[in-house]
Write an enzyme that holds these catalytic residues in place. Structure first.
Site, PDB file in Angstrom:
ATOM      1  N   CYS A 115      33.230  39.743  33.939  1.00 35.15           N
ATOM      2  CA  CYS A 115      34.219  40.052  34.977  1.00 35.15           C
ATOM      3  C   CYS A 115      34.166  38.933  36.007  1.00 35.15           C
ATOM      4  CB  CYS A 115      33.892  41.400  35.624  1.00 35.15           C
ATOM      5  SG  CYS A 115      34.785  41.687  37.167  1.00 35.15           S
ATOM      6  N   CYS A 118      32.851  39.940  39.419  1.00 32.40           N
ATOM      7  CA  CYS A 118      31.397  40.152  39.406  1.00 32.40           C
ATOM      8  C   CYS A 118      30.681  38.812  39.479  1.00 32.40           C
ATOM      9  CB  CYS A 118      30.967  40.904  38.149  1.00 32.40           C
ATOM     10  SG  CYS A 118      31.304  42.675  38.183  1.00 32.40           S
ATOM     11  N   ASP A 158      42.034  34.094  48.453  1.00 28.88           N
ATOM     12  CA  ASP A 158      42.710  34.164  47.159  1.00 28.88           C
ATOM     13  C   ASP A 158      43.130  32.758  46.743  1.00 28.88           C
ATOM     14  OD1 ASP A 158      44.510  36.703  45.675  1.00 28.88           O
ATOM     15  OD2 ASP A 158      44.981  34.603  45.206  1.00 28.88           O
ATOM     16  N   HIS A 188      30.590  46.725  40.401  1.00 30.33           N
ATOM     17  CA  HIS A 188      31.797  46.711  39.572  1.00 30.33           C
ATOM     18  C   HIS A 188      32.442  48.097  39.525  1.00 30.33           C
ATOM     19  CE1 HIS A 188      34.652  45.275  36.588  1.00 30.33           C
ATOM     20  NE2 HIS A 188      34.564  46.516  36.098  1.00 30.33           N
ATOM     21  N   ASN A 230      46.464  46.703  44.303  1.00 32.18           N
ATOM     22  CA  ASN A 230      47.253  46.847  43.090  1.00 32.18           C
ATOM     23  C   ASN A 230      46.406  47.579  42.063  1.00 32.18           C
ATOM     24  OD1 ASN A 230      49.307  45.287  44.263  1.00 32.18           O
ATOM     25  ND2 ASN A 230      48.382  43.377  43.540  1.00 32.18           N
ATOM     26  N   GLY A 260      50.575  46.117  39.111  1.00 32.47           N
ATOM     27  CA  GLY A 260      50.481  44.661  39.128  1.00 32.47           C
ATOM     28  C   GLY A 260      49.054  44.146  39.232  1.00 32.47           C
ATOM     29  N   HIS A 279      38.767  44.434  38.519  1.00 34.82           N
ATOM     30  CA  HIS A 279      37.632  44.725  39.415  1.00 34.82           C
ATOM     31  C   HIS A 279      38.288  45.081  40.737  1.00 34.82           C
ATOM     32  CE1 HIS A 279      33.381  43.581  40.986  1.00 34.82           C
ATOM     33  NE2 HIS A 279      34.080  43.943  42.065  1.00 34.82           N
ATOM     34  N   HIS A 283      39.828  45.450  44.118  1.00 37.05           N
ATOM     35  CA  HIS A 283      39.937  44.478  45.212  1.00 37.05           C
ATOM     36  C   HIS A 283      41.100  44.841  46.105  1.00 37.05           C
ATOM     37  CE1 HIS A 283      42.315  42.952  41.803  1.00 37.05           C
ATOM     38  NE2 HIS A 283      43.139  42.450  42.713  1.00 37.05           N
TER      39      HIS A 283
HETATM   40  P1  DGP Z   1      45.772  41.391  41.408  1.00 34.51           P
HETATM   41  O1  DGP Z   1      47.045  40.839  40.852  1.00 34.51           O
HETATM   42  O2  DGP Z   1      45.987  42.474  42.462  1.00 34.51           O
HETATM   43  O3  DGP Z   1      44.800  41.798  40.336  1.00 34.51           O
HETATM   44  O4  DGP Z   1      45.134  40.168  42.223  1.00 34.51           O
HETATM   45  C1  DGP Z   1      44.216  39.289  41.697  1.00 34.51           C
HETATM   46  C2  DGP Z   1      44.159  38.122  42.631  1.00 34.51           C
HETATM   47  O5  DGP Z   1      42.975  37.406  42.377  1.00 34.51           O
HETATM   48  C3  DGP Z   1      45.306  37.125  42.485  1.00 34.51           C
HETATM   49  O6  DGP Z   1      46.025  37.062  43.710  1.00 34.51           O
HETATM   50  C4  DGP Z   1      44.636  35.795  42.192  1.00 34.51           C
HETATM   51  C5  DGP Z   1      43.212  36.042  42.558  1.00 34.51           C
HETATM   52  N1  DGP Z   1      42.235  35.371  41.730  1.00 34.51           N
HETATM   53  C6  DGP Z   1      42.114  35.478  40.382  1.00 34.51           C
HETATM   54  N2  DGP Z   1      41.073  34.740  39.954  1.00 34.51           N
HETATM   55  C7  DGP Z   1      40.513  34.205  41.073  1.00 34.51           C
HETATM   56  C8  DGP Z   1      39.390  33.347  41.276  1.00 34.51           C
HETATM   57  O7  DGP Z   1      38.687  32.938  40.360  1.00 34.51           O
HETATM   58  N3  DGP Z   1      39.136  32.974  42.567  1.00 34.51           N
HETATM   59  C9  DGP Z   1      39.895  33.413  43.624  1.00 34.51           C
HETATM   60  N4  DGP Z   1      39.568  32.994  44.849  1.00 34.51           N
HETATM   61  N5  DGP Z   1      40.951  34.226  43.454  1.00 34.51           N
HETATM   62  C10 DGP Z   1      41.252  34.606  42.192  1.00 34.51           C
END
Ligand code: DGP
Length: 112
Positions: free
Chosen positions: A3, A6, A29, A45, A85, A91, A96, A98
């Site tokens: 994950c 994680c 993000d 997790h 989400n 979406g 995990h 968030h």
């Molecule tokens: P969601 O679509 O709600 O599952 O949002 C996941 C968010 O996580 C998306 O806006 C991009 C972000 N994201 C995915 N992988 C990574 C990563 O490796 N590092 C960071 N900082 N953000 C990530």
């Protein structure tokens, strides 16, 4: 099952950290949707909001306590939005739990 969040929580994958305590981590993000776009995650997790139950629900309160600190730290004095989400229709791409903390611009309602 690996994950990515994680691994970020364990420090095995780098992140641009904003806040950390024993239970949660907050980091920027990588695909920002607002001038400020921070993700707040539990270190434990939990796959999604659909997996919140009597045993683990205190982490949600803790996330919002952390959010109130982070918004002050980042100077979001004019408001902000916190989004979760959940599942395919919600979406959710990372499985995990968030919370997106979005700020620095006026938000639209309803969201797309
Ligand atoms: P969601 O679509 O709600 O599952 O949002 C996941 C968010 O996580 C998306 O806006 C991009 C972000 N994201 C995915 N992988 C990574 C990563 O490796 N590092 C960071 N900082 N953000 C990530």
């Amino acid at each position: 099952m690996s994950c990515i969040f994680c691994e970020i929580a364990k420090g095995n994958i780098p992140s641009n950290k904003v806040y950390e305590d024993d239970k949660v981590l907050a980091f920027y993000d990588l695909d920002p949707q607002a001038p400020v776009h921070v993700l707040i995650i539990p270190k434990e997790h939990i796959t999604s909001a659909d997996d919140i139950n009597e045993q683990n629900s205190s982490i949600v309160a803790h996330v919002f306590e952390a959010a109130a600190k982070i918004t002050k730290q980042l100077g979001l004095t004019n408001g902000y939005r916190i989004v979760n989400n959940c599942g395919e229709d919600g979406g959710q791409s990372v499985k995990h739990l968030h919370f997106h903390l979005l700020g620095g611009r006026s938000m639209e309602w309803p969201p797309g």
